[in-house]
Design a protein around this motif. Structure first.
Motif, PDB file in Angstrom:
ATOM      1  N   PHE A  72       0.829  -1.213   0.000  1.00  0.00           N
ATOM      2  CA  PHE A  72       0.000   0.000   0.000  1.00  0.00           C
ATOM      3  C   PHE A  72       0.862   1.261   0.000  1.00  0.00           C
ATOM      4  O   PHE A  72       0.465   2.287  -0.552  1.00  0.00           O
ATOM      5  CB  PHE A  72      -0.902   0.035   1.241  1.00  0.00           C
ATOM      6  N   ALA A  73       2.023   1.202   0.668  1.00  0.00           N
ATOM      7  CA  ALA A  73       2.881   2.374   0.771  1.00  0.00           C
ATOM      8  C   ALA A  73       3.497   2.759  -0.572  1.00  0.00           C
ATOM      9  O   ALA A  73       3.950   3.897  -0.736  1.00  0.00           O
ATOM     10  CB  ALA A  73       3.992   2.128   1.795  1.00  0.00           C
ATOM     11  N   VAL A  79      -4.936  -1.689  -6.734  1.00  0.00           N
ATOM     12  CA  VAL A  79      -3.999  -2.528  -7.488  1.00  0.00           C
ATOM     13  C   VAL A  79      -3.370  -3.573  -6.569  1.00  0.00           C
ATOM     14  O   VAL A  79      -3.251  -4.746  -6.930  1.00  0.00           O
ATOM     15  CB  VAL A  79      -2.919  -1.659  -8.157  1.00  0.00           C
ATOM     16  N   ALA A  80      -2.958  -3.142  -5.362  1.00  0.00           N
ATOM     17  CA  ALA A  80      -2.329  -4.074  -4.423  1.00  0.00           C
ATOM     18  C   ALA A  80      -3.276  -5.200  -4.041  1.00  0.00           C
ATOM     19  O   ALA A  80      -2.882  -6.376  -3.998  1.00  0.00           O
ATOM     20  CB  ALA A  80      -1.868  -3.316  -3.178  1.00  0.00           C
ATOM     21  N   TRP A 134       5.920  -6.744  -3.005  1.00  0.00           N
ATOM     22  CA  TRP A 134       5.297  -6.885  -1.688  1.00  0.00           C
ATOM     23  C   TRP A 134       3.882  -7.446  -1.823  1.00  0.00           C
ATOM     24  O   TRP A 134       3.455  -8.284  -1.013  1.00  0.00           O
ATOM     25  CB  TRP A 134       5.251  -5.540  -0.971  1.00  0.00           C
ATOM     26  N   ALA A 135       3.126  -6.980  -2.820  1.00  0.00           N
ATOM     27  CA  ALA A 135       1.760  -7.474  -3.015  1.00  0.00           C
ATOM     28  C   ALA A 135       1.770  -8.957  -3.384  1.00  0.00           C
ATOM     29  O   ALA A 135       0.901  -9.721  -2.942  1.00  0.00           O
ATOM     30  CB  ALA A 135       1.058  -6.657  -4.098  1.00  0.00           C
ATOM     31  N   ALA A 250      -7.569  -4.356 -15.754  1.00  0.00           N
ATOM     32  CA  ALA A 250      -6.859  -5.438 -15.081  1.00  0.00           C
ATOM     33  C   ALA A 250      -7.588  -5.854 -13.805  1.00  0.00           C
ATOM     34  O   ALA A 250      -7.758  -7.051 -13.528  1.00  0.00           O
ATOM     35  CB  ALA A 250      -5.431  -4.996 -14.756  1.00  0.00           C
ATOM     36  N   ILE A 251      -8.028  -4.879 -13.024  1.00  0.00           N
ATOM     37  CA  ILE A 251      -8.769  -5.181 -11.792  1.00  0.00           C
ATOM     38  C   ILE A 251     -10.071  -5.907 -12.123  1.00  0.00           C
ATOM     39  O   ILE A 251     -10.453  -6.871 -11.443  1.00  0.00           O
ATOM     40  CB  ILE A 251      -9.042  -3.879 -11.016  1.00  0.00           C
TER      41      ILE A 251
END
Length: 268
Positions: A72-73, A79-80, A134-135, A250-251
């Motif tokens: 998130f950062a 997206v994450a 990270w995701a 994409a989502i």
């Protein structure tokens, strides 16, 4: 879904004060205290086999929170979350060889490709590759969280969640304290962390239990699949995060894959 995603957006607003790990420590640590106080799981201690599964379950829960907040950062919340939900989808492919399940995973893969630098579009190149990594780590942790959560689901009431959150706090709180230091214990920060814990952990977990008791599992799965879209909207309204048209496509593909796999899942 609204509660957990608005909580995530609110949590991201606290990152400048204590960092992503600091907010994770507040969310997980305070949620653990509240769950332990409510369920008091020490009245019936788990057996050795359950204790080992609870340990892994809690570690995956803590790592999942640390990694998704780190994502998130660096990249938009919607997206994450869209990347994160591919973890449970991977379990579908590993547990089934039906063509339609492979097709759903393929649909999600196209969505991931549109979000990745391999696509080469302006929207994908704008994403921080570390945030994407990270995701993806959070996706793996979520998949393992499901595997071991299933193993401890036979424990009484919410004891599994309480013990798991305690282990998660032992994993996340030291990392958060190392990043944020004494700023983590400022009264205003603790109050904001309590709000995040309620919005992102206590309230959604309680509502999920009520929903699961009243809805068929596949209907529940279809509703949960809207998470990336709700996260993107929360990011837009709370934080002003704007997504490109390609990122929305994409989502949508990942949501379709998640909802489709839930709708066509077998009884097992």
């Amino acid at each position: 879904m609204v509660s957990v995603n608005v909580g995530a957006a609110f949590a991201k607003g606290l990152f400048p004060l204590v960092g992503s790990a600091g907010v994770t420590a507040l969310r997980v640590g305070l949620a653990a205290l509240l769950l332990l106080a409510f369920w008091r799981p020490w009245r019936r201690l788990p057996g050795r086999a359950d204790a080992l599964n609870l340990l892994v379950y809690g570690l995956m829960l803590g790592c999942m929170n640390l990694t998704i907040y780190a994502a998130f950062a660096r990249i938009p919340i919607g997206v994450a979350i869209a990347i994160e939900v591919t973890g449970p989808l991977a379990l579908v492919l590993l547990s089934s060889r039906r063509p339609r399940d492979v097709a759903w995973v393929g649909c999600a893969a196209v969505g991931l490709w549109l979000l990745s630098p391999l696509y080469g579009g302006a929207s994908s190149s704008a994403l921080d590759p570390v945030g994407v990594a990270w995701a993806l780590g959070a996706a793996f942790c979520w998949a393992m969280y499901i595997v071991f959560g299933k193993r401890v689901s036979t424990l009484e009431g919410g004891h599994a969640v309480a013990w798991g959150m305690l282990v998660a706090s032992l994993c996340a709180v030291p990392v958060g304290v190392a990043q944020a230091g004494t700023a983590l214990f400022a009264p205003s920060v603790l109050a904001a962390g309590l709000a995040v814990a309620v919005l992102s952990s206590i309230l959604p977990y309680s509502l999920e239990m009520g929903a699961l008791a009243r809805l068929p599992r596949r209907v529940f799965g279809i509703l949960v699949s809207a998470g990336p879209a709700i996260g993107a909207l929360a990011g837009y309204f709370v934080l002003g995060e704007r997504l490109s048209g390609v990122q929305w496509v994409a989502i949508a593909l990942i949501i379709a894959a998640t909802a489709g796999s839930a709708a066509t899942a077998g009884r097992n």
